[in-house]
Design a protein around this motif. Structure first.
Motif, mmCIF file in Angstrom:
data_model
loop_
_atom_site.group_PDB
_atom_site.id
_atom_site.type_symbol
_atom_site.label_atom_id
_atom_site.label_comp_id
_atom_site.label_asym_id
_atom_site.label_seq_id
_atom_site.Cartn_x
_atom_site.Cartn_y
_atom_site.Cartn_z
ATOM 1 N N LEU A 1 6.457 7.111 -10.097
ATOM 2 C CA LEU A 1 5.777 6.059 -11.118
ATOM 3 C C LEU A 1 6.580 5.026 -9.724
ATOM 4 O O LEU A 1 5.455 3.898 -9.322
ATOM 5 C CB LEU A 1 6.837 5.750 -11.873
ATOM 6 C CG LEU A 1 5.959 4.371 -12.267
ATOM 7 C CD1 LEU A 1 4.840 4.973 -12.927
ATOM 8 C CD2 LEU A 1 7.626 3.897 -14.115
ATOM 9 N N GLU A 2 6.856 4.922 -8.823
ATOM 10 C CA GLU A 2 8.017 4.014 -8.103
ATOM 11 C C GLU A 2 6.549 4.105 -6.585
ATOM 12 O O GLU A 2 6.411 3.200 -6.313
ATOM 13 C CB GLU A 2 8.837 4.109 -7.383
ATOM 14 C CG GLU A 2 10.365 3.890 -8.232
ATOM 15 C CD GLU A 2 10.193 2.286 -8.572
ATOM 16 O OE1 GLU A 2 10.032 1.329 -7.739
ATOM 17 O OE2 GLU A 2 10.197 2.558 -10.109
ATOM 18 N N ALA A 3 6.624 5.313 -6.673
ATOM 19 C CA ALA A 3 5.257 5.361 -5.339
ATOM 20 C C ALA A 3 3.805 4.971 -6.199
ATOM 21 O O ALA A 3 2.928 4.704 -4.697
ATOM 22 C CB ALA A 3 4.647 7.094 -5.364
ATOM 23 N N LEU A 4 3.371 4.997 -7.319
ATOM 24 C CA LEU A 4 2.390 4.826 -7.865
ATOM 25 C C LEU A 4 2.400 3.103 -7.531
ATOM 26 O O LEU A 4 0.849 2.338 -7.773
ATOM 27 C CB LEU A 4 1.924 4.851 -8.612
ATOM 28 C CG LEU A 4 1.528 6.924 -9.313
ATOM 29 C CD1 LEU A 4 1.691 7.318 -10.489
ATOM 30 C CD2 LEU A 4 0.276 7.143 -8.052
ATOM 31 N N THR A 5 2.915 2.764 -8.043
ATOM 32 C CA THR A 5 3.249 0.774 -8.546
ATOM 33 C C THR A 5 3.709 0.061 -7.843
ATOM 34 O O THR A 5 4.027 -0.931 -7.850
ATOM 35 C CB THR A 5 3.528 1.297 -10.090
ATOM 36 O OG1 THR A 5 5.256 0.858 -10.192
ATOM 37 C CG2 THR A 5 2.725 1.582 -10.376
ATOM 38 N N GLY A 6 4.919 0.702 -6.790
ATOM 39 C CA GLY A 6 6.186 -0.162 -6.416
ATOM 40 C C GLY A 6 5.582 -0.836 -5.234
ATOM 41 O O GLY A 6 6.320 -2.073 -4.998
ATOM 42 N N GLY A 7 4.333 -1.195 -4.522
ATOM 43 C CA GLY A 7 3.711 -1.999 -3.308
ATOM 44 C C GLY A 7 5.234 -2.449 -2.501
ATOM 45 O O GLY A 7 5.864 -1.441 -2.586
ATOM 46 N N GLU A 8 4.026 -3.083 -1.427
ATOM 47 C CA GLU A 8 5.025 -3.339 0.161
ATOM 48 C C GLU A 8 5.488 -2.455 1.329
ATOM 49 O O GLU A 8 6.543 -2.068 1.355
ATOM 50 C CB GLU A 8 6.394 -3.922 -0.717
ATOM 51 C CG GLU A 8 6.442 -5.296 -1.193
ATOM 52 C CD GLU A 8 6.963 -7.117 -1.166
ATOM 53 O OE1 GLU A 8 6.088 -7.439 -0.085
ATOM 54 O OE2 GLU A 8 8.299 -7.217 -1.205
ATOM 55 N N ASP A 9 4.885 -1.006 0.668
ATOM 56 C CA ASP A 9 4.941 -0.367 1.938
ATOM 57 C C ASP A 9 4.151 -0.154 2.608
ATOM 58 O O ASP A 9 4.635 0.017 3.927
ATOM 59 C CB ASP A 9 4.449 0.651 0.982
ATOM 60 C CG ASP A 9 5.755 1.809 0.101
ATOM 61 O OD1 ASP A 9 6.897 1.193 0.422
ATOM 62 O OD2 ASP A 9 5.255 2.153 -0.526
ATOM 63 N N TYR A 10 2.897 -1.010 2.235
ATOM 64 C CA TYR A 10 2.554 -1.618 4.232
ATOM 65 C C TYR A 10 1.912 0.155 4.887
ATOM 66 O O TYR A 10 1.829 -0.316 6.349
ATOM 67 C CB TYR A 10 3.202 -2.604 5.118
ATOM 68 C CG TYR A 10 3.327 -4.213 4.192
ATOM 69 C CD1 TYR A 10 2.609 -5.235 3.479
ATOM 70 C CD2 TYR A 10 4.496 -3.886 3.637
ATOM 71 C CE1 TYR A 10 2.833 -5.856 3.453
ATOM 72 C CE2 TYR A 10 5.394 -5.304 3.020
ATOM 73 C CZ TYR A 10 4.059 -5.941 2.609
ATOM 74 O OH TYR A 10 4.073 -6.982 1.393
ATOM 75 N N GLU A 11 1.980 1.334 3.712
ATOM 76 C CA GLU A 11 1.693 1.963 4.363
ATOM 77 C C GLU A 11 -0.407 1.520 3.953
ATOM 78 O O GLU A 11 -0.339 0.676 3.308
ATOM 79 C CB GLU A 11 1.753 3.181 4.035
ATOM 80 C CG GLU A 11 3.087 3.301 3.889
ATOM 81 C CD GLU A 11 4.111 4.178 5.028
ATOM 82 O OE1 GLU A 11 2.843 3.715 6.222
ATOM 83 O OE2 GLU A 11 4.838 3.722 5.543
ATOM 84 N N LEU A 12 -0.962 2.582 4.751
ATOM 85 C CA LEU A 12 -2.363 2.650 4.669
ATOM 86 C C LEU A 12 -2.919 3.471 3.665
ATOM 87 O O LEU A 12 -2.174 4.417 3.697
ATOM 88 C CB LEU A 12 -2.805 3.060 6.383
ATOM 89 C CG LEU A 12 -3.025 1.762 7.130
ATOM 90 C CD1 LEU A 12 -3.519 2.380 8.338
ATOM 91 C CD2 LEU A 12 -3.107 0.587 6.304
ATOM 92 N N LEU A 13 -3.861 3.109 3.058
ATOM 93 C CA LEU A 13 -4.743 4.096 2.115
ATOM 94 C C LEU A 13 -5.860 4.499 2.597
ATOM 95 O O LEU A 13 -6.697 2.822 2.796
ATOM 96 C CB LEU A 13 -4.980 3.112 0.929
ATOM 97 C CG LEU A 13 -5.100 4.178 -0.074
ATOM 98 C CD1 LEU A 13 -5.121 3.540 -1.438
ATOM 99 C CD2 LEU A 13 -6.710 4.562 -0.281
#
Lengths: 322, 322
Positions: B261-273
């Motif tokens: 759930l954290e991975a789906l909604t957490g945000g601020e990872d600044y990784e690329l999708l």
């Protein structure tokens, strides 16, 4: 209470922006791609903060949006450049309402339209405190090179555009009584809706003898001192020649202030201060400029003359917000 | 009490900026002239606000300066562009001290140095409330064209870089106990010192089959939904394939939250999708990407699979600050 989320707020804001359409890549991605007529860009950023640069009782939200754009356009223009596009960063207090947001957008849009400038990006954040708006403006040079603060040379004549002290007097009137201020439309407009001198700046950017330029945002003396420091020169200013509007004379009588002191230190006029080699100055007044002094060799020294005699510099030379 | 004026504060701030030297025309004039390697520019702006995006008890001023730069660089990078320069707008609370200002400058400088980016302009205003920092970043495209949110096509494979949920978990740990957080360096760094994926973005910008890209700043589901809306497509995501760091698994156990759930909604990872045509995806994982799903034709519809079965979407899909 603000019931909309950030993305709805951004869409709402953009719905009021009638300026040159945003680039197709603008509002849908986090960054935009801006095509330029050259591979040089002129950049500047400036902010308006509630309680520091404006208050809600004397400025409408439309005024705030308008002015936030124009203070940036003025900085672009003072480099001898013309504006292309802006990015807007808004800090919205909790509970800031939709109507007010649309008023800001309308002011931004009107300002952009009037200078033919697009909106290519932006951001909205919740504010921690009052409303604030930060704008970054992008422009391109009108001529071959920028007009800097560092180019003034001894012997250059110093010119200013328009009238000085108008904005500061407009603000003083507004702070005293908005009814009284109504009679002084020129001064109030100078404070609320500044008009950067884009056409003048473009004309000056094509004259070789224009050595240095700045916009009068912090106050004539303070902005002049920026030129003197960067150019390592001094100046003699004849106070009586400072252009003061007749409404400024009348308002000064009512307010019990010295109109020439307002002209020297008031700031926010967004007029141009220009240093021009004498051999290029012939006929320059037809552009709407007025000669107010001359550049000297005495580094960082300002001599103020009144009726031919040197007078002391005012203690406060311009706007300080720290 | 802050005893320095704006100009001294600006000089002080710039004294700490050791990034690529400012252009000679930078700090002395109100605007700067930036030479570009092409006549297109990529622009973005984003802000960090005290009490909204950070608090002084969990972030140092250096962290704030660093992160404010990086969140903008990430947006530049997610367009398939590389950063050139930034402008910084600072809103300083009354009484904000010199030492703190220098710490912000140091953070800004470190971030700029690490991505080889100059500082070409800025502005300081008094804040009406807490500290805020707004940055505008300027970049140029790495390839021939930008990678937009609007290019995803049914059948594209969905990849993400790095690990998801790290930053959100880092923040949760910090809010609970800074002592406990010390054991989770990866998660805390993800929150305080994000590293945009510049090299990866540059590599992807040269691959024809890369159809759409976004940085994960608002949360994976929310950022994915931006792509889906702009591209008029849908997506199926396999939750188990979402890359989650082992520290995230451990922290989730301690915090009693679901790491996916954290991975789906957490945000601020600044990784690329990234959405990539299958025919171009061979070997793409060697760049550090992980496949997490596929683009479908069902406009705006996200199907989440867990152990092969559809599960309900979380109520909150990402970060909202209004």
């Amino acid at each position: 209470m603000m019931m909309l989320d950030e993305f709805s707020l951004i869409r709402l804001f953009l719905s009021e922006i009638r300026a040159k359409p945003c680039l197709p890549l603008g509002p849908s991605d986090d960054a935009c791609v801006l095509g330029l007529p050259s591979n040089e860009v002129v950049l500047t950023t400036d902010s308006l903060v509630e309680g520091v640069h404006f208050t809600r009782d004397i400025c409408s939200f439309e005024d705030v949006g308008y002015k936030a754009v124009m203070v940036n356009i003025s900085d672009i223009s003072a480099m001898g450049a013309r504006p292309l596009s802006i990015l807007i960063s808004l800090f919205l207090p909790e509970g800031f309402d939709k109507k007010a947001l649309l008023e800001i957008a309308r002011g931004v849009s009107m300002a952009c339209e009037s200078v033919d400038c697009s909106v290519c990006g932006g951001n909205m954040s919740r504010a921690n405190g009052g409303l604030a708006i930060s704008i970054t403006a992008v422009g391109v040079l009108c001529g071959d090179k920028p007009i800097l603060r560092s180019g003034a040379k001894p012997g250059d004549l110093i010119y200013v555009s328009g009238y000085l002290g108008s904005s500061a007097l407009g603000l003083k009137l507004l702070l005293r009584s908005s009814n009284e201020a109504m009679r002084f439309g020129f001064l109030v407009s100078a404070f609320k809706r500044p008009s950067p001198r884009l056409a003048l700046s473009e004309a000056l950017s094509k004259i070789e003898g224009v050595h240095a330029m700045i916009d009068i945002s912090d106050g004539f003396l303070q902005d002049l001192s920026h030129i003197l420091r960067q150019s390592r020169v001094g100046a003699v200013i004849e106070c009586e020649t400072l252009p003061v509007h007749e409404q400024a004379l009348e308002a000064s009588r009512i307010l019990g202030v010295d109109p020439f002191l307002e002209a020297l230190t008031g700031g926010e006029d967004y007029e141009l201060l220009v240093c021009i080699a004498p051999s290029f100055a012939q006929g320059i007044e037809t552009l709407g400029l007025k000669k107010v002094g001359v550049i000297t060799e005495r580094e960082n020294q300002i001599v103020l003359l009144r009726e031919g005699k040197p007078i002391a510099l005012p203690e406060r030379t311009g706007f300080r917000h720290f």
